[in-house]
Design a protein around this motif. Structure first.
Motif, PDB file in Angstrom:
ATOM      1  N   GLU A 203      49.756  34.025  42.324  1.00 52.13           N
ATOM      2  CA  GLU A 203      49.668  35.572  41.707  1.00 52.13           C
ATOM      3  C   GLU A 203      49.096  35.431  40.314  1.00 52.13           C
ATOM      4  N   SER A 204      48.283  36.462  39.976  1.00 56.16           N
ATOM      5  CA  SER A 204      47.631  36.522  38.821  1.00 56.16           C
ATOM      6  C   SER A 204      48.522  37.013  37.570  1.00 56.16           C
ATOM      7  N   ALA A 205      48.455  36.473  36.294  1.00 54.01           N
ATOM      8  CA  ALA A 205      49.292  37.355  35.364  1.00 54.01           C
ATOM      9  C   ALA A 205      49.252  38.764  35.405  1.00 54.01           C
ATOM     10  N   PRO A 206      50.218  39.298  35.115  1.00 53.08           N
ATOM     11  CA  PRO A 206      50.519  40.882  35.135  1.00 53.08           C
ATOM     12  C   PRO A 206      49.158  41.722  34.481  1.00 53.08           C
ATOM     13  N   GLY A 207      49.095  41.431  33.219  1.00 53.98           N
ATOM     14  CA  GLY A 207      47.811  42.116  32.565  1.00 53.98           C
ATOM     15  C   GLY A 207      46.587  41.582  32.988  1.00 53.98           C
ATOM     16  N   GLY A 208      46.429  40.665  33.805  1.00 60.25           N
ATOM     17  CA  GLY A 208      45.045  40.168  34.208  1.00 60.25           C
ATOM     18  C   GLY A 208      44.874  38.721  33.423  1.00 60.25           C
ATOM     19  N   PRO A 209      43.636  38.157  33.201  1.00 59.78           N
ATOM     20  CA  PRO A 209      42.776  38.146  34.398  1.00 59.78           C
ATOM     21  C   PRO A 209      43.197  37.841  35.801  1.00 59.78           C
ATOM     22  N   VAL A 210      42.398  38.119  36.731  1.00 60.03           N
ATOM     23  CA  VAL A 210      42.806  37.855  37.954  1.00 60.03           C
ATOM     24  C   VAL A 210      42.319  36.380  38.670  1.00 60.03           C
ATOM     25  N   HIS A 211      43.170  35.778  39.400  1.00 60.03           N
ATOM     26  CA  HIS A 211      42.876  34.587  39.937  1.00 60.03           C
ATOM     27  C   HIS A 211      42.018  34.817  41.267  1.00 60.03           C
ATOM     28  N   PRO A 212      40.822  33.834  41.229  1.00 62.21           N
ATOM     29  CA  PRO A 212      39.971  33.908  42.332  1.00 62.21           C
ATOM     30  C   PRO A 212      40.698  34.028  43.694  1.00 62.21           C
ATOM     31  N   VAL A 213      41.785  33.254  43.885  1.00 63.73           N
ATOM     32  CA  VAL A 213      42.442  33.591  45.164  1.00 63.73           C
ATOM     33  C   VAL A 213      42.862  34.695  45.411  1.00 63.73           C
TER      34      VAL A 213
ATOM     35  N   TRP B  30      35.102  29.594  45.251  1.00 61.31           N
ATOM     36  CA  TRP B  30      36.388  30.021  45.498  1.00 61.31           C
ATOM     37  C   TRP B  30      36.019  31.178  46.687  1.00 61.31           C
ATOM     38  N   ALA B  31      34.977  31.829  46.525  1.00 61.42           N
ATOM     39  CA  ALA B  31      34.691  32.858  47.669  1.00 61.42           C
ATOM     40  C   ALA B  31      34.455  32.064  49.049  1.00 61.42           C
ATOM     41  N   GLN B  32      33.784  31.031  48.846  1.00 65.08           N
ATOM     42  CA  GLN B  32      33.455  30.608  50.245  1.00 65.08           C
ATOM     43  C   GLN B  32      34.687  29.660  50.666  1.00 65.08           C
ATOM     44  N   ALA B  33      35.699  29.420  49.922  1.00 58.68           N
ATOM     45  CA  ALA B  33      36.895  28.832  50.371  1.00 58.68           C
ATOM     46  C   ALA B  33      38.039  29.792  51.024  1.00 58.68           C
ATOM     47  N   THR B  34      37.822  31.215  50.378  1.00 57.53           N
ATOM     48  CA  THR B  34      38.991  32.073  50.830  1.00 57.53           C
ATOM     49  C   THR B  34      38.343  32.967  51.641  1.00 57.53           C
TER      50      THR B  34
ATOM     51  N   VAL C  36      31.740  41.060  41.231  1.00 59.61           N
ATOM     52  CA  VAL C  36      31.164  39.943  40.268  1.00 59.61           C
ATOM     53  C   VAL C  36      32.481  39.316  39.658  1.00 59.61           C
ATOM     54  N   GLY C  37      32.683  37.926  39.688  1.00 58.83           N
ATOM     55  CA  GLY C  37      33.797  37.214  38.970  1.00 58.83           C
ATOM     56  C   GLY C  37      33.169  36.890  37.688  1.00 58.83           C
ATOM     57  N   ASN C  38      33.943  37.652  36.787  1.00 58.92           N
ATOM     58  CA  ASN C  38      33.358  37.967  35.435  1.00 58.92           C
ATOM     59  C   ASN C  38      34.259  36.916  34.625  1.00 58.92           C
ATOM     60  N   ASP C  39      34.177  35.762  34.191  1.00 57.13           N
ATOM     61  CA  ASP C  39      34.860  34.969  33.412  1.00 57.13           C
ATOM     62  C   ASP C  39      34.220  34.645  32.067  1.00 57.13           C
ATOM     63  N   ALA C  40      33.240  35.671  31.625  1.00 56.54           N
ATOM     64  CA  ALA C  40      32.264  35.211  30.457  1.00 56.54           C
ATOM     65  C   ALA C  40      31.533  33.712  30.274  1.00 56.54           C
TER      66      ALA C  40
ATOM     67  N   GLU D 182      40.295  34.787  36.084  1.00 60.53           N
ATOM     68  CA  GLU D 182      40.657  33.390  35.405  1.00 60.53           C
ATOM     69  C   GLU D 182      39.710  32.335  35.367  1.00 60.53           C
ATOM     70  N   SER D 183      39.087  32.005  34.540  1.00 63.39           N
ATOM     71  CA  SER D 183      38.128  30.770  34.473  1.00 63.39           C
ATOM     72  C   SER D 183      38.786  29.564  34.941  1.00 63.39           C
TER      73      SER D 183
END
Ligand code: TPP
Ligand code: MG
Length: 506
Positions: A315-325, A352-356, A420-424, A493-494
């Motif tokens: 589970e991602s942290a409540p305010g973000g960022p989002v974990h790729p899973v 991550w996309a290919q894994a999940t 787009v998974g944006n981790d800057a 999340e990076s």
């Protein structure tokens, strides 16, 4: 030439205009060919590539000579490694000016040769049509691949009487049906943990169907490899473990290359047979004999489907960022639609996309390991399968390569969803720095947390920004309902790409 394309079944030509090829744009009008005009020459090839992979028919790309051709050539490498059928038609300086310093004169066929199955310059107006027909045949026959033809502009402008004789259809596949494979099949039947490894074209129809029939008939697992991460392909679970347990590996159109650690992926006791043969030939031979049944196939299939159990509770942290899973979990709901297409491109986020994620059809950047093609891939996928849900997964660095193809998707009403998974960050390369040089020397791979959703809106696409996990599902729903191409910019999340290790019982 345009009529020859149409007669071979070509409907769309993925093109970027230029002086040398305007005669083809003009001829396309009467030949009923639809020009899909894109924003960078590499995109013409990527689109033709995706078309080829999804339909089995060669996609057709058309670009202008010199710099247009040069821009397109790099993309051929991805198609070559993925065994994807396409024809790149490039305008070319007129034959009569060659050697004199013609406008955009370049040794084009030589330039494309290392990344093409065949590459040549048309030499006479009388063979324009038959050369094109020939190129289409070469692209689709045997091991599929990209073929390049350079088209001198004086030939394109010459008058011809009809298109002349054309080769008809594709050559028949030769299925010798003999006992050629009997000895090999005997060995497969006698080993207890055999595996057949196949090249990337076996990951999709029609080769995948022959592979599945073979697996079903024999109980011998057939695994198509199409990721540059090879035995560590996150879509193939515990493949590395399975391969080290195998006692016989048959390489069917798969080279013992870097993807197999040059052979070190197998145990020293394992027998490896390199068989450079078309799968369909032995599919039939296999069904003519009896096969012992064991739990091996089941064991292998379970190992390939294995994912770390703790992913279920990530589970991602409540305010973000989002974990790729968590991104994967939400996007899978979209891909659960029948006939969906998954496009997965570069970076750790792509892994991550290919894994999940799973979908009936998948286009990834493939053994070439070249990032950037996701948006052209997705556009062509939507063109090839208008009724399908098409989702493209790509990192923020990767998004920059063909951003302007959002414009093509808007103009052509190709409604896919890009996530787009944006981790800057160019994270895949940052991870290399961390591993090789230490965290304090991980510098130079930073990007900005750019609002790519707003960039997309500027092109006329639907944009969504997702800052935390809770916003993801509603954003995906709105994107799907938007009725036009959508870009969801997800602050992620990076994290490094997944590596699998199964905890062993003590
Ligand atoms: C054409 C090409 N250029 C460069 C690379 C090297 N490369 C692989 S992944 C990557 C970083 C991608 O960054 P991003 O898309 O943001 O994904 P992330 O790793 O951050 O998830 C780079 C530069 C490549 N594989 N292909
Ligand atoms: Mg990134």
């Amino acid at each position: 030439m345009a009529r020859a394309l149409a007669r071979a079944g070509t409907r769309y030509v993925f093109a970027l205009s230029g002086n040398h090829v305007m005669p083809v744009f003009d001829a396309a009008l009467d030949a009923n060919l639809e020009i899909v005009h894109v924003r960078h020459e590499a995109a013409t090839v990527h689109m033709a590539d995706a078309w080829g992979r999804l339909t089995g028919e060669p996609g057709v790309a058309l670009v202008t000579g010199g710099p247009g051709h040069a821009n397109a050539v790099g993309a051929l490498y991805t198609a070559l490694a993925a065994e994807s059928p396409l024809v790149l038609l490039s305008g070319h300086a007129p034959l009569e000016e060659l050697g004199k310093g013609a406008f955009q004169e370049m040794r084009q066929a030589e330039m494309a040769a290392p990344v093409a199955k065949a590459s040549w310059t048309v030499r006479s107006r009388g063979t324009l049509a038959s050369d094109v027909a020939h190129a289409l045949r070469i692209a689709a026959s045997g091991v599929p691949g990209p073929v390049h033809l350079s088209l001198p502009s004086d030939l394109l402008e010459a008058e011809v009487d009809g298109e002349g004789p054309l080769p008809e259809g594709l050559p028949e596949r030769v299925d010798d049906g003999s006992d050629r494979f009997a000895a090999l099949l005997e060995q497969l039947a006698r080993s207890s943990r055999p595996i057949v490894l196949a090249g990337p074209r076996h990951a999709r129809a029609p080769a995948a169907l022959a592979a599945a029939r073979f697996e079903h008939a024999t109980g011998v697992p057939v695994i198509a490899m199409e990721s540059p991460r090879g035995v560590n392909d996150p879509a193939l679970g515990l493949l590395a473990e399975v391969l080290s347990a195998a006692d016989l590996v048959v390489l069917a159109g798969k080279k013992p290359d870097f993807m197999l650690k040059f052979g070190a992926a197998f145990s020293p006791a394992c027998r490896v047979i390199d068989l450079d043969a078309d799968f369909s030939a032995w599919d039939e031979a296999a069904s003519r004999r009896d096969w012992p049944r064991s739990g091996w196939l089941q064991e292998v299939r379970e190992a390939l489907a294995w994912r770390p159990p703790h992913w279920a509770s990530v589970e991602s942290a409540p305010g973000g960022p989002v974990h790729p899973v968590e991104v994967g979990r939400a996007v899978q709901k979209l891909l659960d639609a029948p006939d969906s297409v998954l496009v997965a491109d570069g970076g750790e986020f792509g892994q991550w996309a290919q894994a999940t994620l799973a979908a009936p059809r998948r286009i990834i950047n493939g053994p070439a390991g070249s990032i950037g093609a996701a948006l052209p891939f997705a556009a062509a996928a939507k063109l090839a399968r208008p009724a399908s849900t098409v989702v493209a997964m790509l990192g923020d660095g990767t998004f920059g390569f063909h951003t302007a193809e959002l414009d093509t998707a808007v103009r052509r009403a190709l409604a896919y969803v890009a996530v787009v998974g944006n981790d800057a960050c160019w994270n895949a390369e940052r991870q290399i720095q961390v591993r090789a040089y230490g965290a304090t020397r991980a510098r130079g791979c930073e990007l900005l947390p750019t609002r790519y959703d707003r960039v997309a809106e500027g092109f006329g696409a639907h944009g969504e920004h997702v800052a935390c996990a809770g916003e993801l599902a509603p954003a995906l729903e709105r994107a799907k309902a938007a009725g036009r191409v959508a870009c969801i910019n997800v602050a992620i999340e990076s994290v490094a790409a997944p590596v699998y290790r199964r905890a062993r019982a003590p």
